[in-house]
Design a protein around this motif. Structure first.
Motif, PDB file in Angstrom:
ATOM      1  N   ILE A  30      -6.336  -3.867   4.098  1.00 52.70           N
ATOM      2  CA  ILE A  30      -6.421  -2.491   3.568  1.00 52.70           C
ATOM      3  C   ILE A  30      -4.706  -2.143   3.140  1.00 52.70           C
ATOM      4  O   ILE A  30      -4.521  -1.429   2.182  1.00 52.70           O
ATOM      5  N   ILE A  31      -3.839  -2.863   3.807  1.00 51.65           N
ATOM      6  CA  ILE A  31      -2.351  -2.592   3.575  1.00 51.65           C
ATOM      7  C   ILE A  31      -2.045  -2.954   2.280  1.00 51.65           C
ATOM      8  O   ILE A  31      -1.394  -2.413   1.041  1.00 51.65           O
ATOM      9  N   GLU A  32      -2.541  -4.328   1.903  1.00 46.35           N
ATOM     10  CA  GLU A  32      -2.384  -4.949   0.483  1.00 46.35           C
ATOM     11  C   GLU A  32      -2.943  -3.886  -0.721  1.00 46.35           C
ATOM     12  O   GLU A  32      -2.428  -3.962  -1.893  1.00 46.35           O
ATOM     13  N   ASN A  33      -4.118  -3.621  -0.185  1.00 48.47           N
ATOM     14  CA  ASN A  33      -5.046  -2.966  -1.481  1.00 48.47           C
ATOM     15  C   ASN A  33      -4.907  -1.484  -1.942  1.00 48.47           C
ATOM     16  O   ASN A  33      -5.100  -0.758  -2.770  1.00 48.47           O
ATOM     17  N   VAL A  34      -4.086  -0.771  -0.793  1.00 46.90           N
ATOM     18  CA  VAL A  34      -3.837   0.586  -0.868  1.00 46.90           C
ATOM     19  C   VAL A  34      -2.263   0.833  -0.981  1.00 46.90           C
ATOM     20  O   VAL A  34      -1.427   0.759  -0.317  1.00 46.90           O
ATOM     21  N   PRO A  35      -1.886   1.233  -2.223  1.00 49.31           N
ATOM     22  CA  PRO A  35      -0.187   1.284  -2.418  1.00 49.31           C
ATOM     23  C   PRO A  35       0.051   2.698  -1.766  1.00 49.31           C
ATOM     24  O   PRO A  35      -0.539   3.460  -1.499  1.00 49.31           O
ATOM     25  N   CYS A  36       1.435   2.673  -1.534  1.00 50.50           N
ATOM     26  CA  CYS A  36       2.037   4.047  -0.636  1.00 50.50           C
ATOM     27  C   CYS A  36       1.907   5.372  -1.531  1.00 50.50           C
ATOM     28  O   CYS A  36       1.620   6.253  -0.747  1.00 50.50           O
ATOM     29  N   SER A  37       1.572   5.032  -2.931  1.00 51.57           N
ATOM     30  CA  SER A  37       1.624   6.277  -3.644  1.00 51.57           C
ATOM     31  C   SER A  37       0.199   7.068  -3.387  1.00 51.57           C
ATOM     32  O   SER A  37       0.000   8.215  -3.781  1.00 51.57           O
ATOM     33  N   ALA A  38      -0.736   6.138  -2.669  1.00 52.24           N
ATOM     34  CA  ALA A  38      -2.144   6.761  -2.510  1.00 52.24           C
ATOM     35  C   ALA A  38      -2.167   7.670  -1.250  1.00 52.24           C
ATOM     36  O   ALA A  38      -3.193   8.242  -1.282  1.00 52.24           O
ATOM     37  N   TYR A  39      -1.064   7.609  -0.535  1.00 53.16           N
ATOM     38  CA  TYR A  39      -1.023   8.656   0.644  1.00 53.16           C
ATOM     39  C   TYR A  39      -0.521   9.892   0.379  1.00 53.16           C
ATOM     40  O   TYR A  39       0.474   9.911  -0.169  1.00 53.16           O
TER      41      TYR A  39
END
Length: 304
Positions: A112-121
Motif C-alpha cells: 500500500i505504501i509503495e503504490n500510494v504516493p504522498c500526494s494522494a493523501y
C-alpha cells in the motif's frame, strides 16, 4: 448529659457482653462495605481505561485541495468553539504528516505504501474530543450527512469528508453504560446484604438480652430509651467495619495496584486520590446500614 452517658455505657456493656455477636456484625459490615467500595473503585478503573482508549480516538476532518488558509482557520475556530471539543484540541495535518501517519499505520503492508504516493493523501484537521459521546456535534457543525455507502460528506466549504469513528465510539459508550449500571447494581446488592445481615446480628443481640429488655419495659422504659443503645451499638459496629474496609482498600492499592503499575505501564490504574474519593461513600453507607438495620432488627422486640 447523664442520659448520653447512660446510652454509651449501655452500648459498651452490650458489646462487651455479646462479643461474639458484635464480632459477627463487624465482620459482616466489613465484608459488605469492602465489596461496596471495591465496586466503586472497579467502576472508576473502567472509566480510566475507557478514557485512555477514547483519548486516542480522533475525529478526522479531511480537507479538499481547494481549501484556502482562511477557510482552514475558520474551520478550526468553528470546531474549537464546540462544547465537545474546546480550545487547543484541533490540529492541522498537512500531506507530509498524513503520509508519515499512513506509513506508520500500514507498516505491515508495504504494498500500500509503495503504490500510494504522498500526494494522494488529503490534508486534514485532527479533532480530539473532550466528551467522546458528543461526536455528532462535529458533523452537525459542518453540515455532514451520510451517503448511500455510509461516507460522511459535508456541505461546509473546504471539507471533503469526516470520519468520526462513530461505530467505535458508540460501542465504547454502550460498554461504559452497561458496566456502570452493572456495578451500581452490585453496590446496591452489597448494601442490602449488609442491612439484612447486620439486622440479623442485632436481632440476635436483642434476643440474648430479651429478659433485660422485658424488665426495662416493666419499669416504664420507652421504646426509644431501649432502642438508642442498640442503634449506637449498630453504628459503632458498622463504622468499625467501615474503618477496616477502608484499611483493606488502601492495602490492596499499595500491595496489588501499585505493584501492577510498574509492570503494566500502558494501563491507567486507580490512584490514591481515587481511593480517597470513595471513603466518604463508605462512611455514608455504614451510617445508612446501621440506621436501617437497627430499625428493622429491633421492630419485632419493641412491638410486643
Amino acid at each position: 448529659m447523664r442520659r448520653v452517658e447512660f446510652y454509651f455505657r449501655e452500648t459498651a456493656s452490650g458489646i462487651r457482653r455479646n462479643g461474639t455477636v458484635a464480632f459477627g456484625a463487624v465482620s459482616t459490615a466489613f465484608i459488605a462495605l469492602f465489596l461496596f467500595g471495591l465496586a466503586l473503585l472497579i467502576r472508576r478503573e473502567i472509566s480510566l481505561v475507557i478514557e485512555g482508549i477514547t483519548g486516542n480516538v480522533q475525529v478526522a476532518v479531511y480537507l479538499s485541495d481547494t481549501a484556502h488558509t482562511d477557510t482552514i482557520t475558520q474551520l478550526q475556530t468553528t470546531l474549537e468553539n464546540l462544547p465537545a471539543v474546546g480550545p487547543g484540541n484541533v490540529f492541522y495535518e498537512d500531506q507530509e504528516a498524513t503520509c508519515a501517519r499512513a506509513k506508520e499505520v500500514f507498516a505491515a503492508n508495504p504494498t500500500i505504501i509503495e503504490n500510494v504516493p504522498c500526494s494522494a493523501y488529503p490534508t486534514s484537521l485532527r479533532v480530539t474530543l473532550n466528551d467522546t459521546s458528543q461526536y455528532e456535534q462535529i458533523t452537525a457543525a459542518l453540515a455532514c450527512e451520510p451517503d448511500a455507502t455510509g461516507k460522511m460528506t459535508c456541505a461546509e466549504p473546504g471539507v471533503l469528508e469526516v470520519r468520526d469513528f462513530r461505530d467505535v465510539l458508540d460501542r465504547l459508550s454502550a460498554i461504559t453504560t452497561a458496566l456502570s449500571v452493572g456495578l451500581f447494581a452490585l453496590a446496591v446488592i452489597m448494601l442490602v446484604s449488609a442491612v439484612v445481615l447486620v439486622a440479623n446480628t442485632l436481632r440476635m443481640g436483642m434476643f440474648a438480652r430479651r429478659k433485660e429488655i422485658s424488665i426495662m419495659r416493666l419499669v416504664g422504659a420507652t421504646n426509644w430509651r431501649i432502642r438508642v443503645p442498640f442503634l449506637i451499638e449498630g453504628g459503632v459496629e458498622a463504622l468499625v467495619g467501615a474503618g477496616l474496609a477502608i484499611m483493606a482498600l488502601f492495602l490492596g492499592k499499595v500491595f496489588l495496584v501499585d505493584q501492577l503499575a510498574g509492570k503494566l505501564v500502558w494501563l491507567p490504574l486507580v490512584r490514591n486520590s481515587d481511593v480517597l474519593a470513595v471513603l466518604p461513600w463508605i462512611i455514608i453507607a455504614a451510617i445508612f446500614v446501621a440506621a436501617i438495620a437497627g430499625t428493622v432488627g429491633m421492630r419485632r422486640f419493641l412491638d410486643v
